[in-house]
Enzyme design. Structure first.
Site, short mmCIF file in Angstrom:
data_model
loop_
_atom_site.label_atom_id
_atom_site.label_comp_id
_atom_site.label_asym_id
_atom_site.label_seq_id
_atom_site.Cartn_x
_atom_site.Cartn_y
_atom_site.Cartn_z
CG ASP A 86 11.10 -5.23 -1.21
OD1 ASP A 86 10.21 -5.56 -2.02
OD2 ASP A 86 10.85 -4.94 -0.01
CG ASP A 97 5.91 -5.82 -1.93
OD1 ASP A 97 7.12 -5.93 -2.16
OD2 ASP A 97 5.44 -5.14 -0.98
CD GLU A 190 7.37 -6.24 3.58
OE1 GLU A 190 8.55 -5.95 3.33
OE2 GLU A 190 6.40 -5.62 3.12
CD GLU A 283 7.33 -7.93 0.45
OE1 GLU A 283 8.40 -7.40 0.10
OE2 GLU A 283 6.28 -7.30 0.67
MN MN Z 1 8.57 -5.47 -0.75
MN MN Z 2 5.97 -5.20 1.03
#
Ligand code: MN
Ligand code: MN
Length: 298
Positions: A86, A97, A190, A283
């Site tokens: 991540d 992100d 996500e 995500e």
């Molecule tokens: Mn993330």
């Molecule tokens: Mn996130």
């Protein structure tokens, strides 16, 4: 749930860089490599590209769903591990992100596919006017149809300038939120899929922190660290390791504790599934245009 869009180019650029680094990082997750060494390589790559982290890149293994940041040679990847990468990149505060999961042996590819499919189904239905609960409904259905549970106490989130988590909350189940999406909304979806119950809890101590209050602090060492945090990270999360490299281990530990006890910083301990169920995550960050989602981290 309004996001200011000072410069769309920044969001697009952050998304492009984040995707490139995600793919680079995923390629490093192999049997026998250490999470620490992969993290270092990802951080070096980010520096080489002249990019800025929106938060420290995390590699969370197996039942740890999130917030595992490797800061020493600790975990060696085994063939049947499932590792979530991540990472976040920002350009002038505009944040991308993104996350994906890898199992070197392929043993848990179906679990990985469950979160990925859920993310893709959710992206497919995005349109202005859609009730937020519908996103959660699709994610939950996709994951449960494949025989797993969504992690219900983790969710997607709005993205703001220098703000990683802002409204709207994008649930991984039908949370009955009838708020409607609007054109221009920027957020991350996500889904997490697990063999466990579908709940995570904090476990162990934090080595990731962010500033939640910027009030002054008396101790000169703590005050100096706080100034450095404000200048380098603003309200974005950072790794204890990063400030130890600047201040030395002893001073950094002292000042971090002082700032936590004063309510200026908060820590993010690893989040572990309550039944120790394996967890996968997928995500993307996206924005809502006049009729669909534009994925920034494709
Ligand atoms: Mn993330
Ligand atoms: Mn996130």
């Amino acid at each position: 749930m309004t996001n200011q869009i000072p410069n769309m180019d920044d969001w697009i650029s952050a998304g492009k860089t984040a995707s490139e680094i995600r793919e680079f990082g995923l390629g490093l997750i192999k049997t026998g490599s250490s999470l620490y060494e992969i993290t270092e390589k990802i951080e070096d790559k980010i520096k080489d590209m002249g990019a800025e982290c929106a938060f420290p890149p995390q590699l969370s293994p197996n039942a740890t769903a999130a917030h595992y940041y490797a800061e020493s040679e600790d975990i060696i990847v085994k063939e049947d591990d499932i590792i979530k990468l991540d990472l976040g990149i920002h350009v002038n505060g505009a944040i991308a992100d993104t996350a994906s999961s890898v199992c070197p042996s392929g043993k848990y590819d179906k679990l990985i596919q469950a979160s990925r499919n859920a993310l893709n189904r959710a992206i497919d239905i995005i349109t202005p006017g859609l009730e937020i609960r519908e996103i959660g409904k699709v994610i939950e259905k996709e994951i449960t149809d494949m025989g797993y549970n969504p992690v219900r106490n983790l969710s997607g989130h709005g993205l703001g300038v220098f703000i990683i988590h802002c409204p709207p909350t994008i649930p991984n189940f039908d949370n009955k939120d009838s708020t409607k999406l609007k054109e221009g909304d920027i957020f991350a979806i996500e889904p997490f899929a697990t063999e466990g119950f579908g709940t995570v809890t904090e476990k162990g101590s934090a080595n990731l922190f962010s500033m939640i209050d910027s009030k002054p602090i008396r101790n000169p060492i703590s005050s100096k660290l706080l100034k450095n945090i404000k200048r380098s990270y603003n309200t974005l999360p950072f790794a204890a390791k990063w400030v130890k490299e600047v201040f030395g281990e002893t001073k950094a530990n002292y000042a971090l504790n002082d700032l936590i006890n004063s309510g200026i910083l908060r820590g993010y301990p690893p989040l572990v599934e309550v039944q120790k169920g394996l967890v996968s995550q997928a995500e993307h960050s996206l924005y809502v245009d006049e009729n669909s989602a534009i994925v920034l981290t494709k």
